[in-house]
Design a protein around this motif. Structure first.
Motif, PDB file in Angstrom:
ATOM      1  N   ARG A  34     -25.994  13.124  19.375  1.00 26.15           N
ATOM      2  CA  ARG A  34     -27.001  14.187  19.341  1.00 26.15           C
ATOM      3  C   ARG A  34     -28.221  13.636  18.636  1.00 26.15           C
ATOM      4  N   ALA A  35     -29.376  14.057  19.139  1.00 23.90           N
ATOM      5  CA  ALA A  35     -30.633  13.616  18.537  1.00 23.90           C
ATOM      6  C   ALA A  35     -31.606  14.776  18.514  1.00 23.90           C
ATOM      7  N   VAL A  36     -32.475  14.736  17.526  1.00 22.49           N
ATOM      8  CA  VAL A  36     -33.582  15.686  17.438  1.00 22.49           C
ATOM      9  C   VAL A  36     -34.831  14.863  17.189  1.00 22.49           C
ATOM     10  N   GLY A  37     -35.906  15.197  17.884  1.00 30.12           N
ATOM     11  CA  GLY A  37     -37.163  14.487  17.700  1.00 30.12           C
ATOM     12  C   GLY A  37     -38.336  15.432  17.830  1.00 30.12           C
ATOM     13  N   THR A  38     -39.499  14.953  17.428  1.00 28.54           N
ATOM     14  CA  THR A  38     -40.712  15.769  17.527  1.00 28.54           C
ATOM     15  C   THR A  38     -41.805  15.076  18.330  1.00 28.54           C
ATOM     16  N   VAL A  39     -41.573  13.844  18.771  1.00 26.09           N
ATOM     17  CA  VAL A  39     -42.529  13.071  19.563  1.00 26.09           C
ATOM     18  C   VAL A  39     -41.834  12.608  20.835  1.00 26.09           C
ATOM     19  N   PRO A  40     -42.386  12.825  22.007  1.00 28.53           N
ATOM     20  CA  PRO A  40     -43.739  13.308  22.305  1.00 28.53           C
ATOM     21  C   PRO A  40     -43.900  14.816  22.176  1.00 28.53           C
ATOM     22  N   GLU A  41     -42.777  15.554  22.044  1.00 28.47           N
ATOM     23  CA  GLU A  41     -42.779  16.993  21.781  1.00 28.47           C
ATOM     24  C   GLU A  41     -41.447  17.315  21.113  1.00 28.47           C
ATOM     25  N   PRO A  42     -41.314  18.436  20.414  1.00 27.37           N
ATOM     26  CA  PRO A  42     -40.023  18.764  19.808  1.00 27.37           C
ATOM     27  C   PRO A  42     -38.923  18.880  20.871  1.00 27.37           C
ATOM     28  N   TYR A  43     -37.781  18.226  20.616  1.00 27.48           N
ATOM     29  CA  TYR A  43     -36.665  18.258  21.569  1.00 27.48           C
ATOM     30  C   TYR A  43     -35.340  18.063  20.856  1.00 27.48           C
ATOM     31  N   TRP A  44     -34.286  18.488  21.552  1.00 31.05           N
ATOM     32  CA  TRP A  44     -32.896  18.193  21.179  1.00 31.05           C
ATOM     33  C   TRP A  44     -32.272  17.455  22.341  1.00 31.05           C
ATOM     34  N   ILE A  45     -31.439  16.490  22.030  1.00 26.99           N
ATOM     35  CA  ILE A  45     -30.714  15.720  23.052  1.00 26.99           C
ATOM     36  C   ILE A  45     -29.230  15.721  22.698  1.00 26.99           C
ATOM     37  N   SER A  46     -28.390  15.897  23.701  1.00 28.94           N
ATOM     38  CA  SER A  46     -26.946  15.662  23.569  1.00 28.94           C
ATOM     39  C   SER A  46     -26.554  14.715  24.687  1.00 28.94           C
TER      40      SER A  46
END
Length: 197
Positions: A34-46
């Motif tokens: 699982r990942a959370v990022g804010t670049v290039p836009e806020p997102y969550w990944i599983s």
């Protein structure tokens, strides 16, 4: 022997974090992350990654959530160099053995483990099925991995020069073939917990 690892990275490139639960057995890697990022836009990944013998990607499933979209990808490799994404053939990545999930340090491990590059050897060139985040578009990516110097970095690791296009980075892998430090992309946090099964 089967080894389970919990690996967490601060991902500077996305201004976020990723945690992967990885199980490595003889010639194969299974992981969920699982990942959370804010670049290039806020997102969550599983994601869930499954490799066949020789650490060759068998399947990568990914869900990406942003403020206005939820996207999914089911990327499969037939073991003979052909790929499909959500049931559609991807001839542009034919011949690739590995996926490379964007901003995900874990997916740099498969070619390293397959060729023992974390223990030495010469330069290797690869074609990857690269998945951009968070839009989950699959594109071909030519990448070169070059082992540098001798072991002697933290934990008996080795630096490997990663190159793709004009981008270069000397990535530190640990003795198990997992990324410790990837300048300009990510650095692993110290709560990594190894265990043998």
């Amino acid at each position: 022997m089967t080894t389970a690892r919990v690996l967490t990275w601060e991902v500077m490139a996305s201004r976020g974090y990723e945690t992967a639960w990885a199980v490595r057995s003889e010639g194969a890697l299974r992981a969920r992350g699982r990942a959370v990022g804010t670049v290039p836009e806020p997102y969550w990944i599983s994601y869930v990654l499954d490799t066949a013998g020789g650490f060759v990607t068998r399947r990568l499933t990914v869900t990406a959530e942003t403020s206005d979209h939820t996207r999914t990808l089911d990327l499969r490799h037939d073991g003979h160099g052909r790929w499909i994404a959500d049931g559609r053939p991807l001839p542009e990545v034919d011949g690739a053995l590995d996926c490379d999930l964007g901003l995900c340090p874990l997916t740099n491990s498969m070619p390293v483990l397959r060729h023992g590059l974390h223990r030495g050897g010469g330069e290797r060139e690869f074609l990857m099925a690269w998945v951009s985040v968070p839009d989950l578009t699959v594109r071909p990516s030519r990448q070169t991995y070059t082992p540098l110097g001798g072991n002697g970095e933290r934990g008996g690791g080795r630096r490997i020069r990663y190159a793709s296009g004009t981008f270069r980075s000397d990535v530190l892998f640990d003795a198990d073939g997992f990324v410790v430090d990837y300048p300009e992309l990510a650095t692993r946090l110290p709560q990594d917990t190894p265990s043998a099964r």
